[in-house]
Design an enzyme around this catalytic site. Sequence first.
Site: not given
Ligand code: UD1
Ligand code: PEP
Length: 433
Positions: A27-28, A127, A132, A319, A411
Amino acid sequence: MSMGQEVRYRVRGGRPLNGTAFIQGAKNAVLPMIGAALLAAKGRTVLRNVPIIEDVKRALELAEHIGAKVEFHEAERTVVIDASQLNDPERAVLPADIAARFRGSVLFVPALMHRMGRARIEGVGGCNLGSRKLDFHYRGFARLGAQVTEDDERNHINIESPHLTGGHLYLDTPSHTGTENLIMAAVLARGTTVIEHAALEPEVLDVIEFLSRMGAKISGGGTGFITVRGVEELTAVEHTIMSDRIDAGVFAMATAAAGGDVSLVGANLEHLGVARWKLEQMGVEFAQQGAVLHVRREPGAPLRPINAVTSPYPGFATDLQSPLMALATLADGESYLHEAIYDGRFALADELTKMGAKIEVDGTRAIVHGPSALRGAPVVAHDLRTGAALVLAGLVAEGETVVAPGYLVDRGHAQFATRLAALGADVVRESAE
Ligand SMILES: CC(=O)N[C@H]1[C@@H](OP(=O)(O)OP(=O)(O)OC[C@H]2O[C@@H](n3ccc(=O)[nH]c3=O)[C@H](O)[C@@H]2O)O[C@H](CO)[C@@H](O)[C@@H]1O
Ligand SMILES: C=C(OP(=O)(O)O)C(=O)O
């Protein structure tokens, strides 16, 4: 389009798991690749090994909404995308009714910026994981020359990006989608971009490989320091999506919970990172044979308790923290879990408690007192992984567990009930739709 409140997973526990499960495409990785495919102004992109999950369907709806032609050949797990007509700036909008339902929608912003010179984001979901943010994404786009403004009243983000130019970017923490989005913003920008403190997840590397095949010039993937040299255009190509390490981890933990002997086709032990070692310490046996991962635990053999702290790859994946919590309720002693990424993920503890688990939560730390004899109950999936974890708990609980809303599981896990049932589990997905 239904919110899927009617979908629920009904599980009756007590059966070991044996046989073969096919691990879905990641998915990711597929979500950023759908976003990346929209960068190609000519030709048709072919993505293979696409998981049939709700997030992919939402992503394809969004791609159509902004003007791409999309075909999802589900039997072949193949998506064909023609993004040659993405030239109407009026359509450069991610509408709330689609975008609010999956977080991956933010991965469309680079294509909108490059192809239409602007983007409006009316709501980005995902989610229910507590706070976030997306500040790293927007700050990075701004450093490449985009004008990013927030319309707080309407909860919109407006981006104007007539020209993007390479720059020096950094991430405060190695954000997964943040890294992908900054790379995609840089590939067609004029000049060179460096991204410091970039994410190392295997999916990020798969996306880099896909973009490179399209003609992008990216180096340093997997080192935390990425350099992108902007090119004039990208070409539509064919790519097979890597297998989903979270799906593999969930099936490995399901086998650990229920006991049994399972072959996971397509799973790669190396991609599990620290999760592999934690599961081995608990007593799970792994053997990689080429592209098949064997997972084994003697039914009834004790599981040892575990400590785990979530962190970006190769750390323990957040995850997989939810299914690990479910598994820890069965272990012989006290397990300690520290959730360092998402503040909302311990909502699972209350649901497992309804099933007879003993879990103390203190902020971002939880102590799981095992072993508990779980009993079936109606429980609430607060997010995708909580939902999967509750199905997993249901596999060992006495009696019936009903997990809803099932949409959240759908999802991210394709044909979840069918694949578990093929291993001998008593799981059905019920839908009133
Ligand atoms: C679609 C996808 O690939 N989703 C994955 C991706 O989510 P996603 O890419 O959204 O997760 P991030 O690695 O960005 O987030 C990690 C942390 O950084 C914080 N943060 C992130 C961006 C930002 O601009 N500012 C900030 O503060 C977030 O609130 C969170 O606490 O990586 C997560 C962490 O491995 C996984 O749980 C998700 O499944
Ligand atoms: C947090 C998840 O996904 P998303 O970043 O798409 O919300 C997830 O895959 O568990």
